[in-house]
Design a protein around this motif. Structure first.
Motif, short mmCIF file in Angstrom:
data_model
loop_
_atom_site.label_atom_id
_atom_site.label_comp_id
_atom_site.label_asym_id
_atom_site.label_seq_id
_atom_site.Cartn_x
_atom_site.Cartn_y
_atom_site.Cartn_z
N ALA A 1 32.91 26.93 31.00
CA ALA A 1 32.85 28.38 30.82
C ALA A 1 31.55 28.80 30.15
N PRO A 2 30.83 29.79 30.70
CA PRO A 2 29.69 30.35 29.99
C PRO A 2 30.15 30.91 28.64
N GLU A 3 29.27 30.90 27.68
CA GLU A 3 29.64 31.33 26.32
C GLU A 3 30.22 32.74 26.33
N GLY A 4 31.40 32.88 25.77
CA GLY A 4 32.05 34.18 25.65
C GLY A 4 32.70 34.68 26.92
N LYS A 5 32.76 33.85 27.98
CA LYS A 5 33.28 34.31 29.27
C LYS A 5 34.53 33.55 29.72
N ALA A 6 35.19 32.85 28.81
CA ALA A 6 36.30 31.99 29.20
C ALA A 6 37.42 32.76 29.89
N GLY A 7 37.65 34.01 29.51
CA GLY A 7 38.72 34.79 30.12
C GLY A 7 38.43 35.22 31.54
N ASN A 8 37.17 35.15 31.94
CA ASN A 8 36.74 35.59 33.27
C ASN A 8 36.11 34.43 34.05
N TYR B 1 27.79 30.54 38.89
CA TYR B 1 27.68 31.76 39.69
C TYR B 1 28.41 32.91 39.00
N ARG B 2 28.04 34.11 39.42
CA ARG B 2 28.74 35.31 38.95
C ARG B 2 29.08 36.20 40.13
N LEU B 3 30.28 36.75 40.11
CA LEU B 3 30.72 37.73 41.09
C LEU B 3 31.04 39.03 40.36
N HIS B 4 30.43 40.12 40.81
CA HIS B 4 30.69 41.43 40.22
C HIS B 4 31.65 42.21 41.11
N LEU B 5 32.75 42.68 40.52
CA LEU B 5 33.70 43.54 41.21
C LEU B 5 33.57 44.94 40.63
N PRO B 6 33.13 45.91 41.42
CA PRO B 6 32.98 47.27 40.90
C PRO B 6 34.29 47.83 40.35
N ALA B 7 34.17 48.90 39.58
CA ALA B 7 35.34 49.54 38.99
C ALA B 7 36.29 50.05 40.07
N ASN B 8 37.52 50.26 39.66
CA ASN B 8 38.56 50.82 40.53
C ASN B 8 38.82 49.91 41.73
N VAL B 9 39.09 48.64 41.45
CA VAL B 9 39.44 47.71 42.53
C VAL B 9 40.64 48.30 43.29
N VAL C 1 38.69 40.06 30.90
CA VAL C 1 37.94 41.12 30.22
C VAL C 1 37.36 42.09 31.24
N THR C 2 37.58 43.36 31.00
CA THR C 2 37.04 44.42 31.85
C THR C 2 35.78 44.98 31.20
N ASN C 3 34.73 45.24 31.99
CA ASN C 3 33.53 45.86 31.47
C ASN C 3 33.81 47.31 31.05
N ALA C 4 32.90 47.90 30.30
CA ALA C 4 33.09 49.25 29.79
C ALA C 4 33.30 50.27 30.90
N ASP C 5 32.69 50.04 32.07
CA ASP C 5 32.82 50.99 33.17
C ASP C 5 34.02 50.70 34.07
N GLY C 6 34.84 49.72 33.69
CA GLY C 6 36.02 49.38 34.48
C GLY C 6 35.79 48.29 35.51
N SER C 7 34.57 47.80 35.62
CA SER C 7 34.26 46.72 36.57
C SER C 7 34.57 45.37 35.94
N TYR C 8 34.43 44.31 36.74
CA TYR C 8 34.67 42.95 36.27
C TYR C 8 33.49 42.07 36.65
N ASP C 9 33.18 41.10 35.79
CA ASP C 9 32.25 40.03 36.12
C ASP C 9 33.01 38.71 36.00
N ILE C 10 33.09 37.98 37.11
CA ILE C 10 33.82 36.72 37.17
C ILE C 10 32.82 35.58 37.33
N TYR C 11 33.03 34.50 36.56
CA TYR C 11 32.10 33.38 36.55
C TYR C 11 32.76 32.13 37.15
N PHE C 12 31.95 31.34 37.83
CA PHE C 12 32.37 30.09 38.46
C PHE C 12 31.39 29.01 38.02
#
Length: 226
Positions: A101-108, A42-50, A86-97
Motif C-alpha cells: 500500500a502507498p503511504e496513507g492509502k491502505a483503505g483505497n 498504478y492509480r485509477l481515478h473515479l470522478p465524483a457521483n459514481v 476514503v473519498t476525496n473532498a470533491d466526492g471522487s475516489y483514487d484507487i491504488y494497485f
C-alpha cells in the motif's frame, strides 16, 4: 474478449435498464496501452457521483487463470461498500494497485503480485443514466512514479459530452477538444474532422457531431448487463 472473462451468455447480458441489474466494464491496459504489471504501482481515478444506484465495486483478476487474483487480502475487491475507503473532498475516489500500500492509502488499495499481470472489472449495481449514456466515465489506469510518489504525467482530461448510441451523435461539452474526443472514441482527430467536414480545430460547446459507435472508450470495454 467477452469469453475471456465470462463463460456464459444470456439475453439479459445485452439489455441495460437504468437503476436495475448491473453493468460491467473491463480493462487490462494502462494509460500507455501497456499490460498491467503486478510489480508496479498504478492509480485509477473515479470522478465524483459514481452512477450506481445500489453500489459499485472493483475486482482484480489473474490474466492466466481468469479467476480472482490470489493475494494476502481476503478478497481482491473494493468499492462503495468497503469499510475504510476514503473519498476525496470533491466526492471522487483514487484507487491504488501495487504490491504494497502507498503511504496513507491502505483503505483505497488493492494488492498486486510481482511477476503476474492482472485485469480489472468495474461493476455498477443499479447503473444510472450517466453510466448508460457515458456522460460519466472512469479514468484510465495511470502508472505512478513510485520513487517520487506522484504521477509522472498529469491525469488526462476526458471528453465528457453526451453520446447518443441510437443516432451515433456526440454533443460537445465545455472543455472538450478534438484530441480528448478522439481518445474517448478510440479514433483520430483526422477521422473526426473528415466525418464532420471540419476545416479547423475550433469547436463549439453544444454542437452535435457524428461519432463512430464505440463500446466505452479506448481502454475500458463495456461488456454486458445483468
Amino acid at each position: 474478449l467477452f469469453h475471456f472473462g465470462y463463460i456464459v451468455v444470456s439475453p439479459a447480458m445485452a439489455v441495460t435498464v437504468a437503476g436495475k441489474g448491473s453493468d460491467y466494464a473491463l480493462i487490462a491496459l494502462d494509460a500507455n496501452k501497456q499490460p498491467l504489471d503486478g510489480s508496479k504501482t498504478y492509480r485509477l481515478h473515479l470522478p465524483a457521483n459514481v452512477p450506481a444506484k445500489d453500489f459499485w465495486a472493483l475486482t482484480m483478476y489473474d490474466t492466466q487463470t481468469r479467476s480472482q487474483l490470489q493475494t494476502d487480502q481476503q478478497f481482491p475487491t473494493l468499492g462503495s461498500q468497503t469499510e475504510g475507503i476514503v473519498t476525496n473532498a470533491d466526492g471522487s475516489y483514487d484507487i491504488y494497485f501495487a504490491p504494497s500500500a502507498p503511504e496513507g492509502k491502505a483503505g483505497n488499495w488493492l494488492q498486486t503480485i510481482p511477476g503476474k499481470s492482472w485485469w480489472l472489472a468495474l461493476r455498477m449495481y443499479g447503473p444510472e443514466e450517466a453510466w448508460i449514456k457515458q456522460t460519466w466515465r472512469p479514468g484510465e489506469i495511470e502508472l505512478v512514479d513510485s520513487t517520487a510518489g506522484s504521477l509522472p504525467n498529469p491525469p488526462r482530461k476526458h471528453a465528457m459530452g453526451d453520446y447518443d448510441q441510437g443516432t451515433g451523435t456526440y454533443r460537445i461539452a465545455s472543455g472538450d477538444d478534438l484530441s480528448n474526443i478522439a481518445e474517448r472514441f478510440g479514433t483520430t482527430v483526422e477521422a473526426i474532422e473528415a466525418a464532420n467536414g471540419l476545416t479547423s480545430d475550433s469547436i463549439e460547446t453544444g454542437a452535435t457531431w457524428n461519432a463512430a459507435d464505440t463500446e466505452f472508450g479506448p481502454d475500458w470495454s463495456l461488456v454486458f448487463t445483468f
